[in-house]
Design an enzyme around this catalytic site. Structure first.
Site, short mmCIF file in Angstrom:
data_model
loop_
_atom_site.label_atom_id
_atom_site.label_comp_id
_atom_site.label_asym_id
_atom_site.label_seq_id
_atom_site.Cartn_x
_atom_site.Cartn_y
_atom_site.Cartn_z
N ASP A 167 31.68 55.32 37.61
CA ASP A 167 32.49 56.09 38.56
C ASP A 167 33.86 55.46 38.77
OD1 ASP A 167 32.04 53.92 40.24
OD2 ASP A 167 30.57 54.94 41.50
N GLU A 170 33.99 51.93 39.25
CA GLU A 170 33.52 51.17 38.09
C GLU A 170 32.07 50.71 38.28
OE1 GLU A 170 37.29 49.95 36.24
OE2 GLU A 170 37.43 48.64 37.97
N GLU A 321 44.33 46.29 49.03
CA GLU A 321 43.37 47.27 48.54
C GLU A 321 42.44 47.68 49.68
OE1 GLU A 321 40.07 45.81 45.94
OE2 GLU A 321 40.82 47.31 44.56
C1 BGC Z 1 38.51 49.84 41.75
C2 BGC Z 1 39.06 50.86 40.80
C3 BGC Z 1 40.49 50.53 40.42
C4 BGC Z 1 40.64 49.08 39.98
C5 BGC Z 1 42.10 48.68 39.83
C6 BGC Z 1 38.67 48.46 41.15
O1 BGC Z 1 38.12 47.53 42.02
O2 BGC Z 1 37.15 50.07 42.02
O3 BGC Z 1 39.03 52.12 41.39
O4 BGC Z 1 40.91 51.39 39.40
O5 BGC Z 1 40.05 48.24 40.93
O6 BGC Z 1 42.82 48.91 40.99
#
Ligand code: BGC
Length: 366
Positions: A167, A170, A321
């Site tokens: 998903d 990931e 994030e």
């Molecule tokens: C997230 C992804 C994202 C990636 C880079 C991962 O931890 O789950 O959605 O694309 O980080 O930002």
């Protein structure tokens, strides 16, 4: 100190645009986060939304550079899609390394590691971003220029959309995820505005029907097919990919559950069982819920989320994030910090979604 004194310095919109431009290299790719080693790659998922945020905020060149980078990258790995077709035609099993990658080095090369690469959402999202670029700029010459990579992407998605794959977080590689399929649907619908083929309409309709015939017992979208859990990425099913309208009863029911289970102290979590850094509130998902609220005319609710989002920036205006100060399990947080350091900050995708939200607010006023 969070969110303090920012207005006196520079506004967060300007900071976000500058940060994204600084972290776009000459190849055209965007690094996911400049200060978090695990994110020193360019993801098609993050990148497409970052490029979109630049497009709608007047930075069309940045968007175009990213689209060019994806075009070159997909052409470089076209042979993999040809091999998949061959294998499928001969009833051979597909292996993890057969699929296209979810992320690339900044130069557009596959990384030689064990990342869970079979994630298809980004391939839909790039087609969607490309279609948005052509619509918004009125320049559809890219459709011809990128024909090879567009057709390769469509061929790939048409063959693999129904297979379980990782998903957008990931995870859960053995499941099928409505938000992933929404990205694929959005990409195909977007590009078909230019191609206008029956074949593509049939494909996107098949995907839409598949999603709608796999709801939870209480008739809302599931985190993955067969699950009764929820995920905030299900917001994508209406905003922006429009599997259903934002006011559709199934969407409203889904959002109700997102509000009940994932909206916490002003920010939005990814899903109830999340353990990544203890499963905090994600800035970008909070932007998404606010964007959804704007679409249904709930401006005040959107405004409240917007205030929370701004408060999460540090003195330099960096957005993380996720925010995990209240994580209930400090051992889990400590484990992640030991493994990968503090959670990513700045995260370009967080800044991008902030920019999307600013633009959506502004367009209400004009
Ligand atoms: C997230 C992804 C994202 C990636 C880079 C991962 O931890 O789950 O959605 O694309 O980080 O930002």
């Amino acid at each position: 100190m969070k969110g303090k004194g920012l207005n006196e310095l520079k506004d967060l919109k300007q900071i976000s645009i500058e940060l994204i431009l600084e972290n776009q290299n000459n190849f055209g790719s965007y690094v996911a986060s400049p200060d978090y080693p695990v994110y020193s790659y360019s993801w098609l998922r993050d990148g497409s939304f970052i490029a979109y945020s630049m497009l709608i905020n007047g930075e069309t060149d940045s968007c175009l550079k990213f689209l060019n980078w994806v075009d070159g990258t997909i052409r470089r790995y076209k042979f993999k899609v040809e091999k998949i077709s061959e294998k499928l035609a001969n009833n051979q099993t597909l292996n993890p390394e057969d699929f296209l990658s979810t992320r690339y080095t900044l130069a557009g090369m596959e990384a030689q590691d064990n990342w869970p690469n079979f994630q298809i959402d980004g391939y839909g999202t790039w087609l969607w971003c490309l279609a948005e670029y052509c619509q918004l700029t009125g320049d559809d010459s890219l459709i011809e220029k990128y024909q090879d990579s567009i057709l390769t992407t469509i061929d790939y998605l048409a063959k693999v959309w129904i297979l379980p794959n990782y998903d957008c977080w990931e995870e859960n590689g053995d499941k099928i995820h409505p938000s992933t399929l929404a990205c694929v649907y959005g990409g195909i619908e977007g590009i078909n505005q230019f191609f206008k083929t029956k074949e593509l309409s049939v494909l996107s309709e098949e995907i839409r029907k598949f999603i709608l015939s796999n709801l939870t017992k209480d008739k809302r979208f599931p985190k993955y097919i067969g699950s009764e859990s929820v995920d905030s990425s299900l917001l994508w099913l209406s905003v922006p990919f429009n599997i259903v309208e934002p006011n559709h009863p199934v969407m409203k029911k889904t959002v109700q559950v997102i509000e009940n289970k994932l909206l916490y102290e002003g920010g939005v979590k990814r899903y109830p069982e999340d353990t990544f850094y203890g499963g905090g509130q994600w800035v970008l998902m909070t932007c998404w819920l606010a964007w959804y609220y704007l679409e249904i005319g709930e401006t005040q609710k959107a405004g409240k989320l917007f205030d929370w989002i701004k408060m999460q920036s540090d003195e330099e205006g960096n957005l993380p994030e996720q925010v995990y100060e209240d994580a209930s399990d400090s051992d889990i947080v400590a484990d992640w910090e030991k493994r990968w350091g503090n959670a990513a900050k700045p995260l370009l995708w967080s800044h991008a979604m902030y920019l999307v939200l600013v633009q959506k607010f502004n367009s209400l006023q004009s």
